[in-house]
Design a protein around this motif. Sequence first.
Motif, mmCIF file in Angstrom:
data_model
loop_
_atom_site.group_PDB
_atom_site.id
_atom_site.type_symbol
_atom_site.label_atom_id
_atom_site.label_comp_id
_atom_site.label_asym_id
_atom_site.label_seq_id
_atom_site.Cartn_x
_atom_site.Cartn_y
_atom_site.Cartn_z
ATOM 1 N N LEU A 9 -9.744 2.830 -7.377
ATOM 2 C CA LEU A 9 -9.530 2.601 -5.953
ATOM 3 C C LEU A 9 -9.672 1.114 -5.664
ATOM 4 N N ILE A 10 -8.677 0.554 -5.004
ATOM 5 C CA ILE A 10 -8.730 -0.859 -4.638
ATOM 6 C C ILE A 10 -8.683 -0.981 -3.125
ATOM 7 N N GLU A 11 -9.033 -2.150 -2.645
ATOM 8 C CA GLU A 11 -8.995 -2.370 -1.207
ATOM 9 C C GLU A 11 -7.725 -3.137 -0.830
ATOM 10 N N ARG A 12 -7.474 -3.227 0.453
ATOM 11 C CA ARG A 12 -6.210 -3.749 0.967
ATOM 12 C C ARG A 12 -5.913 -5.181 0.516
ATOM 13 N N PHE A 13 -6.900 -6.065 0.556
ATOM 14 C CA PHE A 13 -6.657 -7.450 0.142
ATOM 15 C C PHE A 13 -6.289 -7.529 -1.328
ATOM 16 N N GLU A 14 -6.902 -6.677 -2.163
ATOM 17 C CA GLU A 14 -6.569 -6.642 -3.590
ATOM 18 C C GLU A 14 -5.122 -6.184 -3.775
#
Length: 148
Positions: free
Chosen positions: A74-79
Motif C-alpha cells: 500500500l502506498i500513499e498518494r504522493f508516492e
Amino acid sequence: MSEMKMQWSKLKKRIESNFCEELQDRVTLFSTWYKQGGSPGKGRAAVLLDKTEIYEANTDKWLMNKQETNDNILIERFEFHKLLEEYSSCSIEELLVSKHELIRGLAIIDKRVGKRTLINMNKLEGEFMKKLYKVRCEIEGISIKDTI
C-alpha cells in the motif's frame, strides 16, 4: 512531504498517452485530495480499468496500516505521483524491471512494449500486473501462459 514536481493533469496526460492505443480509453489514472482533511497531502489515487479500480494509493490507509495488503504494498498518494514522474522519465527497459509494481504494471500496457516482449514475460507478481498483462495480451491476440 515535498510537493509534486509536475501538475497532475499534465502528468496524467503524459502517462496515459504512452498506453497502447486500444487501452487509452480503458485505463485511466485518478487522483484527488481531501480539502476537508486540512492537508493537501491527504487523498487517494488509483488506476482504473474499464472504470473499475485495480490499483489504489490511499494516504489515510497508508497512515493507518503501513503494511502489505492484497498482493500490493500500500502506498500513499504522493508516492503514486512520484512513481508516475519516475515512469515518465525512464526508458521502457528500465520500466519493465522497476522494483515498483505500479511502474512495471503500467509498462506492460505501454505502446513501446511489443508482442515479442509480452510473449517472453514470465512470472508476473501481483494481481495488478496480471490484470494488465491479460488485457494487453487479449488485445494483441497472444495466448496467455498458464504459469503467469
